[in-house]
Design an enzyme around this catalytic site. Structure first.
Site, PDB file in Angstrom:
ATOM      1  N   CYS A 155       5.271 -58.332 -16.437  1.00  0.00           N
ATOM      2  CA  CYS A 155       5.424 -57.953 -17.983  1.00  0.00           C
ATOM      3  C   CYS A 155       6.139 -56.549 -18.108  1.00  0.00           C
ATOM      4  O   CYS A 155       6.249 -56.188 -19.155  1.00  0.00           O
ATOM      5  CB  CYS A 155       4.053 -57.803 -18.657  1.00  0.00           C
ATOM      6  SG  CYS A 155       3.254 -59.407 -18.571  1.00  0.00           S
ATOM      7  N   HIS A 287       2.332 -50.935 -25.242  1.00  0.00           N
ATOM      8  CA  HIS A 287       1.965 -52.381 -24.378  1.00  0.00           C
ATOM      9  C   HIS A 287       1.286 -53.279 -25.456  1.00  0.00           C
ATOM     10  O   HIS A 287       1.535 -54.240 -25.463  1.00  0.00           O
ATOM     11  CB  HIS A 287       1.668 -52.184 -22.933  1.00  0.00           C
ATOM     12  CG  HIS A 287       1.454 -53.249 -22.068  1.00  0.00           C
ATOM     13  ND1 HIS A 287       2.632 -54.253 -22.063  1.00  0.00           N
ATOM     14  CD2 HIS A 287       0.503 -53.910 -21.534  1.00  0.00           C
ATOM     15  CE1 HIS A 287       2.528 -55.170 -21.301  1.00  0.00           C
ATOM     16  NE2 HIS A 287       0.942 -55.186 -20.980  1.00  0.00           N
ATOM     17  N   HIS A 324       3.477 -61.709 -26.788  1.00  0.00           N
ATOM     18  CA  HIS A 324       3.619 -61.239 -25.513  1.00  0.00           C
ATOM     19  C   HIS A 324       4.498 -62.079 -24.907  1.00  0.00           C
ATOM     20  O   HIS A 324       4.521 -63.238 -24.249  1.00  0.00           O
ATOM     21  CB  HIS A 324       2.561 -61.361 -24.692  1.00  0.00           C
ATOM     22  CG  HIS A 324       2.573 -60.331 -23.268  1.00  0.00           C
ATOM     23  ND1 HIS A 324       3.836 -59.999 -22.815  1.00  0.00           N
ATOM     24  CD2 HIS A 324       1.504 -59.765 -22.556  1.00  0.00           C
ATOM     25  CE1 HIS A 324       3.275 -59.270 -21.772  1.00  0.00           C
ATOM     26  NE2 HIS A 324       2.185 -58.940 -21.567  1.00  0.00           N
TER      27      HIS A 324
END
Length: 781
Positions: A155, A287, A324
């Site tokens: 990620c 994030h 995400h």
């Protein structure tokens, strides 16, 4: 220190997500708080507790050139890249070596893995599977001839891609770089996060309910140019990329450090690299995944760094709208951050109800998390944060003003001080040396390296830890630890952030990925293994190495085929030259088993007219600056003088078309090392038994070197271990120059020669897609 004149500016933006098929659509919907989260139409969710995803709805993805050869993630990437290039006023680059592509991804072509196992294993699926296919597709589409690679740091991949792009520009290795990230929604990540109970049954609610993530898909791309290049062509400039900070938690393979130490180190390093104080940051695209552990750690990090310095900080998580997007997340969020900066609008964190507000106020303090509504705000400098599996952390700063970015005024010399080897010839340098001296030749067409209890006992690896690792990570942990031991380099709390890790791999944990997919097809989506899933991400090996070694500095996993092992050394040189670390473990790792052998057989590598032997292993080199090396009682193996990297997109069937790219890579390496072809005494080549690769090497070397130079090839002894063998070629060169292989050494074309005659060696490696890396080693005897 002197101010670096190679400022990095963003001149183009591209994006595709669940809330829009281009930047304008995505930004309009983000400002309005539109959610792209709905019940998935892609994955079977029977018996699953969650069924939501943020999926792209674009019927034009197959309109890109050569769409049949691309996985969905590559199509998303090419689509976003095309928009970014049009936005920047750029088109084809004519194979220029000053143009580069760095793309991030977490899972790569796993949709093609599923298709492979559900459609009778078609050979045409195999080239689509590796992450390394993505950047190459972009390079092929837009004729890019410079550094082409993929960042596979889960990620954080999209953000680290921007970091590498800026490093290349500031090092003079590129004038323009396409950077970004991409991932497609598919069964493996869905089942994996489901098995971890990390998915939210409802649309994710970052910094609020914090009960899980919602997976998304998409791609983001930014065009980064040197300021001089942008000005020369009178380009429109969005903003400047001031600096990036990258770190490793060295804590847990999936969970962040509760104390936020790794995140804070990345943020602080980003601020320091940018010459910016916390008070100057107006907005942070967080994030903000929506899981309790991640959000709590990020709350702590933001409060610790900014509370006493900044009373006017805005923070939001756009994941509540686009989901995400894994390896695309950092790139997508970078585009959102740039749009926020240039339009002076902070996008919202959606998902709050009225009853949520008192708790938010209590947790947020003076930070404005922009609940539900976008807000106008004059912005000068903004940050984007990405934190990932493997404990990888990355932060990037964008600004309307030119920054005070500095690089070392003078290059510190770089040396190879430690070697760690896991190969079919054995698992230590002495064993490797003996086997090379006996000139043992492989006869089996497919072989595997082996590590056992003696190896991990020697490395101080405890069985409780070691059993968590898949074989790919086991190979990496052993070679990495052995390199540290060989160099007598002891990682402590005091120096843990002074050393980094660069893992190069061609195929990553491909066997773990394929096995995971087969389990899902046999048992269903709800039966995914929480134990196995973390090992399906490419950067797990680097994460485990950081955990068992204690290394908390720069941590990156790159992938672009066989040459990735040598490319990791080139990346390590960049990190050291820029002053980001004092030491770097540069490593190449790939695994082999029945699954890998089957895939390479599908590629046609075992044709009867070839002598190709498939193998595996892990090779790690400790690279150190001279100032770091002098603090310990250690003798270097060799000095690293320079490198060159070039791409000319092709396929194995047409590999000979890329011969000129190899010549350019070597010439760039010679230039970087400030030497001429006449200074080179020998070549460690990449000929691996495939007729086409042997032909390219021989022809290119004859073009460059007027004299006949001794050539050394390790592949007949080790097989083609891909990234492991590429890095092992550099080890072989270092051993030749240090005299460790004896006074007399065997070269393939000149027979036995005297080792003392070798003072400067060229080491080269290739990938079947036409990417080449060359490095120059110098004797220190």
């Amino acid at each position: 220190m002197t101010k670096n004149e190679n400022r990095c500016v963003i001149t183009g933006l591209g994006m595709i997500t669940a809330i829009g098929n281009n930047v304008a659509e995505c930004w309009k919907n983000a400002k309005q708080g539109v959610r792209g989260i709905a019940v998935t139409s892609t994955v079977e969710t029977k018996n699953c507790y969650a069924n939501l995803a943020a999926e792209v709805t674009d019927e034009t993805l197959d309109d890109v050139d050569d769409a049949m050869s691309m996985d969905r993630c590559a199509k998303l990437c090419v689509k976003a890249t095309g928009e970014a290039l049009r936005d920047a006023g750029l088109d084809s680059f004519g194979d220029s070596t000053q143009a580069a592509v760095i793309m991030g991804s977490c899972v790569g072509g796993v949709a093609s893995v599923e298709h492979y196992y559900t459609h009778n294993k078609p050979a045409e699926d195999v080239p689509k599977i590796p992450i390394s296919a993505i950047a190459n597709q972009v390079a092929k589409t837009y004729h890019i001839g410079g550094v082409v690679t993929n960042i596979a740091n889960a990620c954080a991949a999209g953000t680290i891609s921007i970091a590498y792009a800026c490093d290349l520009i500031r090092a003079g290795k590129a004038d323009v770089v396409i950077a970004g990230g991409t991932d497609a929604f598919s069964s493996i990540p869905f089942a994996g996060f489901l098995s971890l109970h990390a998915l939210d049954e409802n649309p994710c609610s970052p910094f609020n309910r914090c009960s899980g993530i919602t997976l998304g898909e998409g791609a983001g791309a930014v065009i980064i140019e040197s300021y001089a290049h942008a000005m020369q062509r009178k380009a429109r400039v969005y903003c400047e990329v001031l600096g990036v900070g990258v770190s490793s938690d060295a804590f847990h393979i999936t969970a962040p450090r509760p104390d936020g130490k790794g995140q804070m180190h990345a943020i602080r390093r980003c601020l320091a690299n940018s010459g910016v104080t916390p008070a100057e940051v107006g907005y942070i695209n967080a994030h903000g995944t929506g899981t309790a552990k991640n959000d709590e750690a990020e709350f702590l990090s933001l409060h610790t760094i900014f509370d006493s310095e900044n009373n006017d900080l805005s923070v939001s998580s756009t994941k509540a709208m686009v989901g995400h997007c894994l390896g695309a997340a950092g790139a997508v969020e970078a585009v959102f951050a740039v749009k926020a900066l240039t339009e002076n609008i902070v996008p919202p964190t959606v998902g709050y109800n009225e009853e949520d507000m008192p708790r938010l106020q209590e947790r947020a303090g003076k930070i404005d998390f922009c609940p539900n509504q976008a807000k106008e705000k004059q912005l000068t400098t903004v940050m984007s944060n990405s934190f990932a599996f493997g404990g990888n952390n990355a932060s990037v700063l964008f600004s309307k003003q030119s920054g005070n970015v500095e690089l070392p005024a003078q290059r510190d010399r770089i040396f190879i001080t430690g070697l760690g080897v896991v190969s079919p010839l054995g698992n230590d340098i002495d064993c490797y040396t003996r086997k090379v001296q006996s000139r043992a030749i492989l006869t089996e067409f497919s072989v595997e390296s082996h590590v056992d209890r003696a190896d991990y006992d020697a490395c101080g690896l405890k069985m409780a830890f070691y059993r968590k690792l898949d074989r790919f990570s086991q190979l990496q942990a052993v070679s990495g630890k052995k390199a540290l031991i060989d160099a007598n380099y002891i990682v402590t709390e005091e120096n843990a952030t002074d050393i980094g890790i660069v893992v190069g791999t061609a195929d990553g944990p491909i066997s773990t990925i394929c096995n995971y997919q087969m389990d899902l097809l046999e048992k269903g989506m709800a039966a995914g293994s929480a134990f196995k899933f973390p090992n399906t991400v490419y950067n797990a090996a680097g994460g485990y190495l950081s955990i068992c070694s204690g290394i908390q500095g720069y941590n990156v996993t790159l992938t672009n085929g066989i040459q990735s092992g040598l490319a990791s050394i080139a990346y390590g040189i960049n990190i050291l030259r820029s002053g980001q670390e004092k030491a770097v473990l540069a490593t190449g790792t790939d695994e082999n088993d029945a699954i890998v052998t089957e895939l390479y057989e599908k590629l046609g590598c075992f044709a009867v007219d070839n002598t190709f032997r498939l193998s595996d292993g892990s090779t790690t080199l400790l690279l150190e600056t001279e100032s770091s090396m002098r603090t310990r009682d250690t003798a270097p193996y060799a000095e690293l003088l320079g490198y060159g990297m070039v791409n000319q997109s092709t396929t194995l069937e047409h590999f000979t078309d890329s011969e000129s790219a190899l010549e350019r890579a070597v010439m760039l390496a010679l230039h970087d090392a400030n030497i001429s072809s006449c200074d080179v005494d020998g070549i460690v080549g990449f000929a691996d038994g495939l007729n086409v690769t042997c032909q390219v090497e021989q022809s290119a070397m004859a073009q460059i070197f007027s004299q006949k130079l001794p050539c050394f090839h390790i592949h007949p002894m080790t097989g083609e271990g891909r990234a492991a063998t590429a890095a092992l070629s550099a080890v072989h060169g270092a051993l030749l120059l240090s005299g460790k292989l004896g006074e007399k050494v065997y070269s393939e074309n000149c027979g036995v020669i005297t080792a003392d005659g070798l003072q400067m060696l060229l080491v080269i490696s290739q990938s079947f897609n036409g990417a080449y890396t060359a490095i120059i080693l110098k004797s220190v005897k």
